[in-house]
Design an enzyme around this catalytic site. Structure first.
Site, PDB file in Angstrom:
ATOM      1  N   GLU A 108       0.710  -1.238  -0.033  1.00  0.00           N
ATOM      2  CA  GLU A 108       0.086  -0.124   0.120  1.00  0.00           C
ATOM      3  C   GLU A 108       0.798   1.223  -0.052  1.00  0.00           C
ATOM      4  O   GLU A 108       0.405   2.266  -0.555  1.00  0.00           O
ATOM      5  CB  GLU A 108      -0.923  -0.176   1.253  1.00  0.00           C
ATOM      6  CG  GLU A 108      -1.574   1.138   1.575  1.00  0.00           C
ATOM      7  CD  GLU A 108      -2.590   0.795   2.747  1.00  0.00           C
ATOM      8  OE1 GLU A 108      -2.429   1.945   3.759  1.00  0.00           O
ATOM      9  OE2 GLU A 108      -3.157  -0.016   3.140  1.00  0.00           O
TER      10      GLU A 108
ATOM     11  N   HIS B 295     -14.036 -10.747   2.582  1.00  0.00           N
ATOM     12  CA  HIS B 295     -14.801  -9.227   2.279  1.00  0.00           C
ATOM     13  C   HIS B 295     -16.175  -9.618   1.660  1.00  0.00           C
ATOM     14  O   HIS B 295     -16.816  -8.763   1.476  1.00  0.00           O
ATOM     15  CB  HIS B 295     -13.969  -8.677   1.533  1.00  0.00           C
ATOM     16  CG  HIS B 295     -12.588  -8.286   2.326  1.00  0.00           C
ATOM     17  ND1 HIS B 295     -11.438  -8.782   2.298  1.00  0.00           N
ATOM     18  CD2 HIS B 295     -12.317  -6.954   2.924  1.00  0.00           C
ATOM     19  CE1 HIS B 295     -10.807  -8.344   3.073  1.00  0.00           C
ATOM     20  NE2 HIS B 295     -11.040  -7.106   3.659  1.00  0.00           N
TER      21      HIS B 295
END
Length: 776
Positions: free
Chosen positions: A625, A714
């Site tokens: 990230e 998710h």
């Protein structure tokens, strides 16, 4: 445009938090998913939130009728919003369209979350942030058409409320650059090759926005700053040149602001946008410099992103003003003050944090305070520097106070980091460690485990809240947590998992929990920031030098280990992720701060080993990230980020098995860095992308333990045994069997117990089937 270009406001923000200051949108959306409210009630709640946002931004000083208020609402994700608007959903969702071909909200949510046999879109990180976007799937056969009126409807809704707002849409170059090739697409197919085909849908969208009352539209093009999307600067700039030649030539459209935040706009793209027919260009001047003079600026408004949309520090208004003055020197028609990015990356309002130390608060600015900073700078542009002298001086005084405050610099912490040598970052030979761990742990082929957390039930949250309010004693609360840990350990034993976890019921968040127990951090009560969809986190504030005053996790891990003969993992959050998911001090290099955090974790690992914990996981889901968007900056980042992880783990004994975990990102860019972490076992996301990363791992020659995720946590879908078998079969074929572990994609905190247990049972059944197959 057929009409004269409307004036651009002197100051604007590029977006605003959309979840609500008390997460009102999260609650409404999840109530709708659970069947507690219907779609009409959800739409009403969302409309109320949008209305309150407009009124608040006007109250803070943005104009009601000058397009300075962005219309940046989303039910789930801005990339999905735009993909739906231009009809870019995969064929598997075709049956969910309405009779007129439009894409209803129910189909939108199915694309986001999956349902039944309809797997959701893949999810990954939005540039170098902790926000996750949904990845469009584009192929040669994708049919683009205007398929949603939501953008226009929100503009009309604002008009009815008395506002002329600026709708925010992901631009066509970024939409395609962030997309992946559909499964049926030919090898080497690039979604960006469909640019000419998607532009007519954008032209239709612009016309619809103009008809609804929009005077300006914001097209976000952060792809034009990035060198990590598989396209070079020249290719992206050429795409932008084609796109904005078409869009600016449309006769029935609003004026166009192209906003390119998150880093320095490439020189190629800067020249293209300046020479194009768009009316305004927004550039990031917090992570980029003032660009060079170029042709075409004399007809443009330049929006200088001088207020940081990514962090919560109050900022240096004197430096911001100097950048705006330098921008004025480029010869543009006008200069406006703005934020560097949307403010969706910061919490709503510092006034919602009365419990923060007042001195610390004086150093901070959340979305509302940043909006006020933009308004202040806009007033300076209109009335001269003298008009804002008091505000500039107050910001400078806060910066000076922060530099001199106790705790910002700790002599003992700095002496320890200064004494580090190369040996502190080196754990020794992996093969020797592997032999020691095989002897100590005696695990079967394809060992099974989970990533760490188990579902955070309503009972857990209520007990935590009651303890925080003083309604139950610490002894009562800790007794509750021990009972929960006992239950989770027993469940894992019953399921047949090989390496267990304690479930983390004591942790509110994987970073905040550590921040609450480390010096140098502060935490918020209402500092919510959207991570993805309806999920939000409260990033901690890392304001000073970091140290560990006492053990943090040891007692809970030791208790769990006392309940079973199977190994129980100690669970820590790694230094890079603690930084990535916090608002970090900006007064020293990140690498220095990371090493301070790493030393605190190194001490925790030593105490876990002393307590008899033989497997320790140091999670680094944010490693990819933080990778800088500019290639020239990436080697230095990878050096310090990998180094901080190694510093935290290098003191572990050979027989201690060190795990790490990485999630939703593209790993091919950092596969060498993952190997350099030198973790004994690495678990990674692979289920939603259907095991794509396995090929990258096999090609790279990665030799340590690897757990490609087989359960997409998710999504509420329970993966079938056959799905898991397919993924494990691929891993077992492409990778040496001794390397492969079996695990979900990520922690199970956000899932319910029924789906979790069903999914884990299917994973165990699939693992047994593959074990039988390979043994035969």
């Amino acid at each position: 445009m057929t009409d004269p270009t409307p004036a651009f406001p002197g100051g604007t923000i590029l977006g605003y938090p959309r979840i609500g200051r008390r997460r009102e949108l999260k609650r409404a959306v999840e109530a709708h998913w659970a069947g507690r409210i219907d779609e009409a009630a959800l739409e009403a709640a969302a409309a109320q939130l949008r209305s309150a946002t407009r009124e608040r931004l006007a109250e803070l000083g943005l104009g009601r009728d000058d397009s300075s208020i962005p219309e940046s609402f989303s039910y789930y994700d801005q990339v999905l919003d735009t993909a739906v608007a231009v009809g870019a959903l995969p064929e598997r969702f075709a049956g969910l369209r309405a009779e007129d071909g439009s894409i209803p909200l129910s189909a939108y949510f199915t694309a986001a979350r999956g349902a039944g046999e309809n797997a959701p879109l893949e999810m990954t990180k939005w540039f170098d942030t902790n926000y996750h976007y949904l990845v469009p799937e584009i192929g040669p056969e994708t049919v683009f058409s205007l398929s949603s009126d939501r953008f226009a409807a929100q503009v009309a809704e604002a008009k009815a409320q008395g506002f002329t707002t600026r709708p925010v849409v992901v631009g066509p170059v970024t939409l395609l650059a962030l997309s992946k090739a559909a499964d049926a697409a030919p090898e080497r197919f690039s979604p960006l090759s469909r640019l000419d085909d998607v532009l007519p849908a954008y032209v239709e969208l612009l016309a619809a926005l103009r008809a609804a009352g929009a005077e300006w539209v914001q097209l976000d093009e952060p792809a034009l700053v990035s060198q990590s999307l598989g396209h070079d600067d020249a290719e992206l700039a050429a795409a932008a040149e084609r796109a904005y030649a078409v869009l600016s030539a449309a006769t029935d459209r609003p004026a166009i602001l192209v906003a390119a935040g998150y880093a320095q706009l490439s020189a190629d793209a800067w020249r293209v946008l300046a020479a194009s027919g768009v009316e305004a260009v927004g550039i990031d001047l917090t992570r980029g410099a003032v660009p060079a003079v170029t042709t075409g600026l004399e007809s443009k408004t330049l929006v200088g992103g001088v207020v940081d949309g990514r962090n919560i520090w109050r900022g240096d208004l004197a430096a911001a003003w100097a950048k705006l003055e330098a921008l004025q020197g480029l010869g543009a028609a006008a200069v406006a003050a703005g934020t560097s990015t949307s403010l969706q990356h910061v919490p709503h309002d510092l006034a919602d944090e009365p419990d923060l130390d007042p001195r610390l608060s004086s150093w901070l600015a959340f979305a509302d305070q940043k909006t006020q900073q933009v308004v202040t700078l806009a007033r300076g542009l209109a009335d001269g520097a003298g008009a804002i002298a008091d505000e500039v001086a107050a910001a400078s005084a806060a910066l000076a106070d922060r530099r001199s405050a106790a705790g910002v610099r700790d002599g003992a912490v700095r002496a320890r980091t200064a004494a580090l040598t190369g040996a502190d970052f080196d754990r020794g030979d992996y093969e020797a460690r592997l032999a020691a761990q095989d002897a100590a742990l005696d695990l079967p082929v394809l060992p099974t485990t989970t990533i760490g957390s188990f579902p955070q039930t309503g009972d857990i949250r209520r007990a935590r809240a009651r303890h925080g309010k003083g309604e139950i004693t610490t002894d009562e609360y800790e007794g509750f947590l021990r009972d929960e840990i006992h239950r989770v350990v027993d469940l894992q034993e019953d399921l047949g998992l090989d390496v267990l976890v304690h479930g983390e019921p004591e942790r509110n968040d994987m970073v905040q929990y550590f921040a609450e127990n480390l010096d140098g951090f502060a935490v918020t009560a209402n500092g919510w920031v959207q991570s993805y969809g309806s999920r939000a986190t409260r990033p901690s504030i890392l304001w000073g030098d970091v140290s560990r005053p006492a053990p943090i996790t040891v007692a809970w891990s030791a208790y769990a280990q006392s309940l079973t003969d199977k190994p129980v993992k100690g669970m820590l959050t790694g230094p890079v992720t603690i930084l990535a998911w916090s608002f970090v001090r900006d007064d020293q290099p990140l690498g220095e701060t990371a090493n301070q955090v790493a030393l605190a974790l190194r001490d925790e690992i030593a105490d876990l080993e002393a307590a008899g914990i033989g497997v320790i996981q140091v999670d680094e889901p944010a490693l990819r990230e933080l990778l800088p968007l500019k290639q020239a900056d990436q080697p230095a980042y990878l050096d310090w980020s990998v180094g901080s992880f190694r510093l935290s783990t290098a003191g572990a004994a050979d027989q201690t098995q060190v795990h790490t975990h990485l999630c939703y990102s593209e790993f091919d860019v950092v596969i060498d860095a993952i190997a350099a972490l030198d973790a004994d076992v690495t678990s990674i996301e692979a289920a939603r992308s259907r095991g794509e990363v396995i090929g990258d791992i096999a090609t790279s020659g990665f030799s340590h333990g690897i757990g490609p995720g087989v359960y997409d946590i998710h999504s509420p879908r329970v993966p079938s045994v056959d799905e898991v078998v397919e993924l494990l079969d691929r891993a077992a074929i492409e990778l040496p069997l001794r390397q492969v572990w079996v695990n979900p994609d990520c922690g199970l905190k956000t899932r319910g117990y029924d789906e979790t247990v069903a999914s884990l049972r299917n994973i165990i059944e699939a693992t047994r089937a593959i074990r039988e197959k390979v043994s035969a």
